[in-house]
Design an enzyme around this catalytic site. Structure first.
Site, PDB file in Angstrom:
ATOM      1  N   ASP A  52       0.832  -1.203   0.000  1.00  0.00           N
ATOM      2  CA  ASP A  52       0.000   0.000   0.000  1.00  0.00           C
ATOM      3  C   ASP A  52       0.867   1.253   0.000  1.00  0.00           C
ATOM      4  OD1 ASP A  52       0.897  -0.184   2.603  1.00  0.00           O
ATOM      5  OD2 ASP A  52      -1.087  -0.219   3.533  1.00  0.00           O
ATOM      6  N   SER A  53       2.187   1.054   0.056  1.00  0.00           N
ATOM      7  CA  SER A  53       3.126   2.160  -0.145  1.00  0.00           C
ATOM      8  C   SER A  53       2.989   2.741  -1.548  1.00  0.00           C
ATOM      9  CB  SER A  53       4.564   1.691   0.093  1.00  0.00           C
ATOM     10  OG  SER A  53       4.842   0.508  -0.634  1.00  0.00           O
ATOM     11  N   ASP A  91      -0.769  -6.145  -0.045  1.00  0.00           N
ATOM     12  CA  ASP A  91      -1.305  -5.513   1.160  1.00  0.00           C
ATOM     13  C   ASP A  91      -2.819  -5.366   1.079  1.00  0.00           C
ATOM     14  OD1 ASP A  91       0.803  -5.057   2.922  1.00  0.00           O
ATOM     15  OD2 ASP A  91       1.389  -3.181   1.954  1.00  0.00           O
ATOM     16  N   LYS A 121      -1.205  -9.453   2.924  1.00  0.00           N
ATOM     17  CA  LYS A 121      -0.519  -9.003   4.136  1.00  0.00           C
ATOM     18  C   LYS A 121      -1.415  -8.060   4.912  1.00  0.00           C
ATOM     19  CE  LYS A 121       3.112  -6.114   4.081  1.00  0.00           C
ATOM     20  NZ  LYS A 121       2.678  -5.001   4.991  1.00  0.00           N
ATOM     21  N   GLU A 123      -1.689  -5.596   8.673  1.00  0.00           N
ATOM     22  CA  GLU A 123      -1.027  -4.971   9.813  1.00  0.00           C
ATOM     23  C   GLU A 123      -1.838  -5.193  11.079  1.00  0.00           C
ATOM     24  OE1 GLU A 123      -0.269  -0.848   9.082  1.00  0.00           O
ATOM     25  OE2 GLU A 123       0.724  -1.206   7.160  1.00  0.00           O
ATOM     26  N   GLU A 190       8.765  -4.051  11.164  1.00  0.00           N
ATOM     27  CA  GLU A 190       9.196  -2.757  10.637  1.00  0.00           C
ATOM     28  C   GLU A 190       9.660  -1.820  11.739  1.00  0.00           C
ATOM     29  OE1 GLU A 190       7.749   0.920   7.730  1.00  0.00           O
ATOM     30  OE2 GLU A 190       6.482  -0.859   7.956  1.00  0.00           O
TER      31      GLU A 190
END
Length: 272
Positions: A52-53, A91, A121, A123, A190
């Site tokens: 999502d970066s 993501d 993925k 978070e 991270e």
């Protein structure tokens, strides 16, 4: 002789586990488009993260929050079409899985069906446990993500190193074990102290992938555009740049403009 696509041994989640078991480091980089993904895959990277970066790198947003599920599927689809070997992890974007396991499952299914991705993925720790269980029960591999979690930037308020204090470090260890017990095949760590990532890596059976988490993890991930020096305004301590493509691209474009303006392009050899 070129190798047939069907003859190339694809990287799987099981192979990542085998790599950890034998002490072989895992390489992971980001890609958001066909051309970059093709280069990374041919170079032999083990895992490609459609992160999502892309919200920052491709769209210029200050955070990862604005990118949508549809946009992630678009980027993932472009990447998948380029891949012969690498495992592609996508993501789940902010708002597509938080607080509702049914919604999380629908989002994960859309990514897998519409893009052809190999895994997703997410978070978070214990707060996403039910969503992780729900997605994995549908046969979709899940990679976890702890430490600095960009989707929670407004909760943290800053992008500084996480889990320096004992309480937060203990929670991270507990969350890592919960994610492993829930069935995650791997975990991104991270921007946490190297000593903590070493502890987590030794306590988990599944592979850990670090970004700003020191050397004692099972693999490393970087944003490809940062590694290549395309964005020279970003200089975190953990980043090692392997090229200065911003300068290379700028020089090439300037030369092209000069040739057009001076009528040196195209020449007779570049005409039909």
């Amino acid at each position: 002789m070129s190798t047939a696509k069907s003859d190339i041994k694809k990287v799987t989640t099981h192979q990542l586990q085998e790599m950890k078991n034998r002490g072989e480091k895992i390489s992971m980089l980001t890609a958001y488009d066909y051309s970059m993904a093709k280069i990374l895959d041919a170079a032999g990277v083990d895992v490609i993260l459609v992160g999502d970066s892309a919200s920052n790198v491709m769209a210029g947003h200050e955070t990862t929050l604005p990118i949508t599920l549809d946009q992630m599927i678009y980027h993932a689809s472009s990447v998948i079409r380029a891949i012969n070997r690498a495992l592609v992890v996508v993501d789940l974007p902010f708002g597509s899985y938080q607080g509702n396991s049914s919604e999380a499952l629908r989002s994960a299914i859309r990514i897998m069906k519409e893009s052809g991705a190999h895994a997703v993925k997410m978070e978070g720790g214990i707060e996403i446990k039910e969503s992780v269980l729900c997605i994995i029960s549908a046969g979709i591999p899940v990679m976890g993500h702890l430490g600095l979690m960009p989707q929670s930037i407004y909760k943290f308020g800053t992008y500084v190193v996480r889990a320096r204090e004992e309480e937060e470090a203990n929670k991270l260890i507990a969350d890592a074990k919960i994610l492993e017990e829930s069935g995650c095949f791997g975990l991104v760590l991270e921007k946490i102290p190297a000593s903590l990532s070493k502890t987590v890596t030794h306590q988990l059976q599944i592979p850990t992938i670090g970004i700003g988490a020191g050397p004692d993890v099972d693999g490393q991930v970087l944003v490809t555009h940062d590694l290549l020096g395309i964005n020279n305004e970003f200089h975190p301590r953990f980043l090692r740049t392997y090229a200065n493509l911003q300068a290379t691209i700028s020089t090439a474009v300037t030369s092209y403009i000069d040739d057009v303006k001076s009528k040196n392009f195209p020449n007779e050899n570049e005409c039909y």
